[in-house]
Each structure stands twice: as C-alpha cells, then as structure tokens.
Design an enzyme around this catalytic site. Structure first.
Site, short mmCIF file in Angstrom:
data_model
loop_
_atom_site.label_atom_id
_atom_site.label_comp_id
_atom_site.label_asym_id
_atom_site.label_seq_id
_atom_site.Cartn_x
_atom_site.Cartn_y
_atom_site.Cartn_z
N GLU A 167 0.60 -1.20 -0.20
CA GLU A 167 0.07 0.23 0.02
C GLU A 167 0.79 1.19 0.09
OE1 GLU A 167 -2.92 -0.25 3.09
OE2 GLU A 167 -4.19 -1.95 2.09
N GLU A 352 -5.62 -8.21 -0.02
CA GLU A 352 -6.48 -7.93 1.13
C GLU A 352 -7.90 -7.67 0.94
OE1 GLU A 352 -4.85 -4.96 3.70
OE2 GLU A 352 -2.63 -5.76 3.54
O1 IFM Z 1 -4.56 -3.26 8.79
C1 IFM Z 1 -4.32 -2.81 7.40
C2 IFM Z 1 -3.19 -3.23 6.85
O2 IFM Z 1 -2.19 -3.17 7.45
C3 IFM Z 1 -3.09 -2.78 5.63
N1 IFM Z 1 -4.16 -2.53 4.82
C4 IFM Z 1 -5.54 -2.21 5.49
C5 IFM Z 1 -5.66 -3.04 6.64
C6 IFM Z 1 -6.85 -2.53 7.46
O3 IFM Z 1 -6.93 -1.09 7.73
#
Ligand code: IFM
Length: 442
Positions: A167, A352
């Site tokens: 990210e 994710e």
């Molecule tokens: O917890 C985070 C993760 O570290 C990165 N992506 C989003 C998740 C939820 O906010």
C-alpha cells in the site's frame, strides 16, 4: 456461504494475510526501534497510545498461528518481513535472531503445505532511517533494495512470491499528507516526495530482486471505489482528482511509466527534480499485481481550501466498525478496471479484503460471513468478466494492531483476547474453511 472452492478456477489460492508490526510483538527478538514506536508514543496519534510492542505475540506463538491457517484448509499465507527486526539500524549488520525467525516462519509454512507470500515492507521503517528523512529522502530506494537483498538472500529460495511494498498510498499520502500514520506529517512537499520515492523504491527493489534471480515479484496496491458526493460538476472534478491520487498514481507509474495529470496538477511543483528519469525503472515488468480493497469513498468539493480541495463524506450503505461503507461492487469494478486499463492478463491477487467488527457473544460473526460471501461473489464475477484473478487473502488471520486505532478494531477470522492472548476462531473462520473445503459449486 453458498460459494465454495469449486466456483473458482483450478489452482485459485485461498489464504489469509497479516503484517509483522501488527502481530509479532516488536519488543522481542532484537528488533530495532521503528517510526511506529515513536509515533504511538506521541500523545494524540494512536488510541490509548497503544503500540506493537506485544501485539499478538506471534513471535512466540507462530507455530500455533500457522496451525490455524492449515486447519482452515488455506493454500497460502501472506506475511511481511519487518525491516527493523532484520536490520535494527535500517542498514548495516543484520540481526541474526530476526533472520532466524523468518527462516522458521517460511519453513513452518512449507511443512504445513502453505505457500509463503512475502511482503518486504509493511510500514515499520527503522528509526535510524526515519532520522534521515525516511520516505522523503531519495536514498530510501537503495535502502529498501539493500534490505530486500538481505532478507530475500535468506528466505527467497523458499518463498512463493515477493511483493516489494504494501500500500504505497498509505506509506506516502496517508502518512505525509493526511498525517494519520507514522511519521504523521501534514505537508504537501513531503507528501509529493514520498509519493515518488515509494515508487522509486519499488523499482529499485525490483531491479535488485531480478539481479538475484527472482521471477515471481510484484507490488500490493490499495484501491477505493471513488464516487462524487453529488452530480455537481465540482464534486465530479474532486472525485476525479481523488481517484488520480488514491487509485491511479501508483498503477499508472508502474504499468505506463507516467503520472495522472489530475494528480500532477497539485504535486508536480513539489516533486524531486529529475523525477522523470526514474520512471523507466519504476515501470519495469512485474509478475503479479496485489489488490487490496475495502470500501467506497464519496468525495465532495470544498471551496476555499488548497488543492485537492475536497473532503470525504458518508455514503448511504451499511458501515463496518471502521465506519467504512460496505460496497462489494467496488471490488468487481477495481479488478476489471485493473485488467482492462493497466495490466491485461497479468495475474492479479486480492491480497487484502476484510472488515472490522466488534466482539460478539460466542463470536457469531454473521456480518463478516456475509461480507466475505459478497466479496467472493464480486471476485467470481470479475473472473467471469475476464480478469485473471488467481487468489484471495482475507485480512486478517488474527485480530491485531490496527495502527492509529490500536487494538480496538477487530479484522480477524480469529479472535484474540488481548489480556490472555488466547486465540478463538470466529464463525467466519469456520465458514471460510467450509467454503474452501467444499467441492460443490453455488
Ligand atoms: O490493517 C491494515 C493493513 O495493515 C493494511 N491494509 C488495510 C488494513 C486494514 O486497515
């Protein structure tokens, strides 16, 4: 859940994801200080000033946590390797205990039939590098590549895939413009530099990984469905600008070697001189794209404030514990947009997707089960529409340290009691395990 493994292509990977600082317990095993330690120790940054010092104590409970993945029938585990644990000073002498830990982790995955999906950087920048300006310093590109060489030199022979950075938008924009994550800056010049340097670090690390012979390398980007708050021209324009900053900046640099005009409008005056010279290295081929997707943003123009002159307002749909609107159609739209506009037939993984929800009696967890089901349907539809989607990692295996929200927001398939650290699988864990095991289609 109605959908099962049988509804997805042969070889589709089901897994869960975590990140080092959020679960390991940073105080163990000789890790050096990182910018999240000092950010959390500064009043007002993190709820109850909680940090990752203990987290889920995964450092000592790693074997049992891997058992949870195996027992759910998962194919793969996505984890990250802590820079400050491997190189406590960010550069220089590696911490042997840290390298041993990741060695055991990878072997533990393989012993259980889990494919290890490594993310090199998931946010715990060593303080020694933060002291030098961190992501605002152009040298961060070489620092990250050097770290990659050390950690992948140790475990790269056994990991299944390597993502350079998790990210970049959070690393750069959320942390240097919005100020919500470490180092907590709110400065457009620092943000612009970080927005470019994070791409440059990805490119430099890819070059190093290629030199080392790695051929399953990519990056994990986060995307948000973005809608104007109204039909007003100003809101439509504001949404396009946010889309350029949040969703297009990184993928356009990587896939096309350019930055979107709507974002350059505000950022170009602050970019480092000669940034154009870095674009060729940034846009070298990758082997897969990781997509993180959670929600939709409604963007409203705000007059009289500096660029990007907008704010995010509430959407009409149900919200998670984070206040994030539940919008599975946005996952379908993101996946099809990626393959149509950027990466073609390149393998894509949903690296994710998940939701936070408060503790419930008996961990009933019906809302999360419904959330997963609806997002699996969105993935299924994207595949039917031609997206080369090859896997899904639920975020997250465990309730964990949710950064500026501390331990309050629970994303896990597995409940963690933060007093005893006892793990209890929620109903969502069992529902997903059942969907993975079943051979019948919907
Ligand atoms: O917890 C985070 C993760 O570290 C990165 N992506 C989003 C998740 C939820 O906010």
């Amino acid at each position: 859940m109605k959908l099962s493994r049988a509804d997805f292509p042969q070889g589709f990977q089901f897994g869960a994801a975590t990140a080092a600082y959020q679960i390991e317990g940073h105080r163990f095993g000789g890790a050096g200080p990182c910018h999240w330690d000092s950010f959390a120790a500064t009043p007002g940054n993190v709820i109850r000033a909680e940090d990752g010092a203990l987290a889920c104590d995964h450092y000592h409970r790693m074997e049992a946590d891997l058992d949870l993945l195996r027992d759910a029938g998962m194919d793969a585990y996505r984890f990250s390797t802590s820079w400050a644990r491997v190189l406590p000073e960010g550069r220089g002498t590696p911490n042997a205990e840290g390298l041993d830990f990741y060695d055991r982790l990878v072997d533990g995955c393989l012993e259980r039939g889990l494919k290890p999906y490594q993310t090199i950087y998931h946010w715990e920048l060593p303080s020694a590098l933060s002291d030098l300006g961190g992501w605002t310093n152009p040298d961060v590109a070489d620092w990250l590549a050097d770290f990659a060489e050390v950690i992948c030199g140790r475990i790269g022979d056994r990991v299944h895939s390597i993502a350079t950075i998790n990210e970049p938008w959070c690393v750069a924009w959320l942390s240097h413009f919005i100020g919500h994550h470490a180092p907590g800056l709110r400065d457009i010049r620092a943000a612009a530099r970080a927005m470019h340097h994070v791409n440059k670090a990805h490119g430099r690390t890819m070059t190093r990984l290629r030199d080392m012979g790695h051929d399953t390398c990519g990056i994990v980007l986060n995307f948000e469905a973005t809608a104007p708050a109204s039909d007003a021209a100003a809101d439509i324009r504001a949404a396009a600008t946010q889309d350029a900053i949040n969703n297009r900046w990184f993928i356009e640099a990587i896939a096309k070697g350019s930055y979107p005009a709507e974002a350059l409008e505000g950022l170009e005056p602050h970019l480092p001189r000669g940034w154009q010279d870095d674009m060729a290295e940034i846009s070298q081929p990758i082997d897969f794209l990781g997509v993180n997707y959670y929600t939709r943003n409604h963007v409203q123009a705000v007059e009289g404030v500096p660029w990007p002159s907008s704010t995010v307002v509430d959407g009409p749909r149900d919200k998670t514990q984070m206040g994030w609107e539940i919008f599975p159609e946005g996952l379908h739209g993101t996946l099809t947009r990626m393959s149509r506009d950027y990466v073609g037939d390149l393998p894509i993984f949903v690296t994710e997707n998940g939701m936070a929800w408060p503790e419930e009696p008996d961990h009933a967890d019906g809302v999360r089960i419904d959330f997963i089901e609806r997002h699996l349907q969105a993935m299924h539809a994207a595949i039917a529409d031609g997206t080369n989607l090859q896997g899904f990692f639920y975020w997250s295996l465990l309730d964990n340290y949710e950064w500026a929200f501390g331990y309050e927001k629970r994303f896990g398939l597995v409940h963690v009691d933060f007093d005893t650290l006892e793990r209890t699988p929620k109903a969502s864990y069992h529902a997903l395990a059942d969907a993975i095991a079943r051979k019948d289609g919907a």
